[in-house]
Design a protein around this motif. Structure first.
Motif, PDB file in Angstrom:
ATOM      1  N   ARG A 212       0.831  -1.207   0.000  1.00  0.00           N
ATOM      2  CA  ARG A 212       0.000   0.000   0.000  1.00  0.00           C
ATOM      3  C   ARG A 212       0.864   1.254   0.000  1.00  0.00           C
ATOM      4  O   ARG A 212       0.608   2.201  -0.748  1.00  0.00           O
ATOM      5  N   LEU A 216       0.843   4.085  -2.970  1.00  0.00           N
ATOM      6  CA  LEU A 216       0.495   5.474  -2.684  1.00  0.00           C
ATOM      7  C   LEU A 216       1.652   6.418  -3.002  1.00  0.00           C
ATOM      8  O   LEU A 216       1.442   7.523  -3.517  1.00  0.00           O
ATOM      9  N   TYR A 219       1.552   7.099  -6.564  1.00  0.00           N
ATOM     10  CA  TYR A 219       0.571   8.116  -6.951  1.00  0.00           C
ATOM     11  C   TYR A 219       1.202   9.508  -6.928  1.00  0.00           C
ATOM     12  O   TYR A 219       0.979  10.327  -7.825  1.00  0.00           O
ATOM     13  N   LEU A 316      -2.277   8.847   2.163  1.00  0.00           N
ATOM     14  CA  LEU A 316      -1.105   9.419   1.508  1.00  0.00           C
ATOM     15  C   LEU A 316      -0.130   9.996   2.525  1.00  0.00           C
ATOM     16  O   LEU A 316       1.086   9.827   2.407  1.00  0.00           O
TER      17      LEU A 316
END
Length: 431
Positions: A212, A216, A219, A316
């Motif tokens: 994860r 993130l 991103y 985030l």
């Protein structure tokens, strides 16, 4: 190109749409207006369009009256402005009966094609077609929309999952709880703890923590590279990355370009104040960050006072920074801000004449409803809690707002009949 478009149209009409969790959003669908989906990358804009397509099919609309094209498909790499007419020629060549029917066209990442807005304007003016557009938010909010469509569009902003959508996705509650008995409260306490850690990006919900974090962080890299560095030809990547890390490490904190400029100068890193203002605008245009100005009637004061800056998602923040127990209040405040944003509130922070601060004075864009809201982790931190309470009382008196709210992690009570303490797991489910 016509052969490729024909294949893409047939592929869409043949394939099954994926299962999805319905989002708490809806398109405006005003005739003569294009519906534009905006938001940060990976928040679910494409799946929001799939949701609309499923709604159309459920309402009895024949799938052949719906067209979906993704302009990031590698088969459309050679597509340019001269091929837009081919879309109409191929589609209506396959389905001439739809010339007289209401059709629905979905264009994903259409901003990759230069002068796309002229084609959309022609469709709005000459065809019986409802247009739905998604793409890079920074491009869709740029001059293309302002000049090309000239008020012929309506925007819908898509965020990471809200707490309510998080509960639905994980099968904890399919509908918003109306009663909060012991069992419901226990489930919600566990769920909000997970939500604070994971955040709301759909793709990472059921992935183990190490993956994860990698996703993130990816991103962030994608936003910086595609929406900022490539689009705006940003050369000082080092300063841009320092800026992102600085803001995330001070979640919800006041940000001053002058102070950050001096920090860079002390580190012998070259940059200009103008470039810092530009980088911050690029980051907010891409919906990575949101700016909250000071509450004042003076535009000069708004410009000269620092703004508070919030990151779009607590997941985030957790992926990009090393966070300790002392940062929990910042995460709660970020969560509160994003809830207000989702609910359609414009927010400012307030410094009262007595020198106290209030996290949010929030005014609803449609109803005009005004609220004063503080975020405070828990009452047991007496020094912090008393400061938040004094600030709220001072603001209520100064602005003649009769009630105030303190969002906590798990405390609930009422003070003086007009100040409500409410746990975040309940407040985030307010309609």
């Amino acid at each position: 190109m016509k052969n490729i478009l024909s294949q893409l149209i047939d592929d869409f009409h043949e394939r099954q749409l994926p299962d999805l969790v319905p989002r708490n959003k809806a398109f405006s669908e005003v005739k003569g207006k294009a519906d534009v989906v905006i938001g940060m990358r990976r928040t679910g804009k494409t799946w929001f369009c799939y949701q609309k397509i499923k709604d159309l099919l459920a309402a009895g609309i024949n799938k052949e009256k719906i067209l979906y094209l993704n302009f990031e498909d590698d088969r459309l790499l050679e597509f340019n402005v001269h091929h837009f007419q081919d879309i109409l020629d191929v589609y209506f060549g396959k389905h001439p009966e739809n010339r007289k029917a209401r059709c629905y066209f979905f264009f994903d990442e259409i901003q990759k094609i230069e002068r796309w807005e002229t084609f959309i304007r022609r469709l709005i003016d000459t065809e019986n077609i409802q247009i739905f557009i998604t793409g890079s938010s920074s491009k869709l909010l740029g001059t293309e929309m302002a000049t090309g469509l000239r008020g012929r569009s309506l925007s819908t902003e898509i965020f990471p999952f809200s707490f309510e959508e998080f509960l639905k996705f994980h099968g904890i509650f399919n509908d918003r709880p109306k009663k909060f008995g012991a069992n419901t409260a226990s489930l919600l306490r566990k769920a909000i703890s997970d939500y604070l850690e994971i955040g709301g990006f759909p793709e990472v919900q059921k992935i183990r923590r190490d993956l994860r974090v990698d996703i993130l962080q990816g991103y962030i890299d994608a936003v910086l590279l595609k929406d900022i560095i490539e689009r705006h030809q940003v050369g000082n990547v080092l300063v841009l990355k320092h800026l992102v890390r600085h803001i995330m490490n001070a979640a919800g904190g006041k940000f001053s370009v002058n102070k950050f400029f001096n920090t860079m100068k002390s580190m012998a890193i070259k940059c200009t104040k103008n470039s810092l203002y530009e980088y911050l605008d690029h980051l907010t245009d891409a919906f990575l960050f949101y700016k909250v100005p000071v509450h004042t009637r003076s535009e000069k004061a708004k410009l000269t006072n620092p703004t508070r800056i919030y990151t779009i998602d607590t997941g985030l923040l957790n992926a990009m920074t090393f966070r300790s127990l002392y940062d929990r209040g910042q995460l709660l405040e970020t969560m509160a801000f994003m809830h207000l944003r989702r609910q359609g509130y414009d927010t400012e922070y307030l410094t009262t004449k007595d020198g106290y601060e209030v996290d949010f004075i929030a005014r609803h864009k449609s109803s005009g409803d005004a609220q004063l809201i503080q975020a405070c982790w828990e009452m047991s931190d007496k020094k912090t809690f008393e400061r938040e309470l004094r600030g709220l009382r001072s603001a209520m008196n100064e602005l003649s707002i009769p009630t105030g709210t303190i969002v906590t992690w798990d405390d609930e009570t009422t003070i003086d009949k007009n100040i409500k303490l409410i746990p975040a797991w309940k407040w985030l489910l307010n309609p």
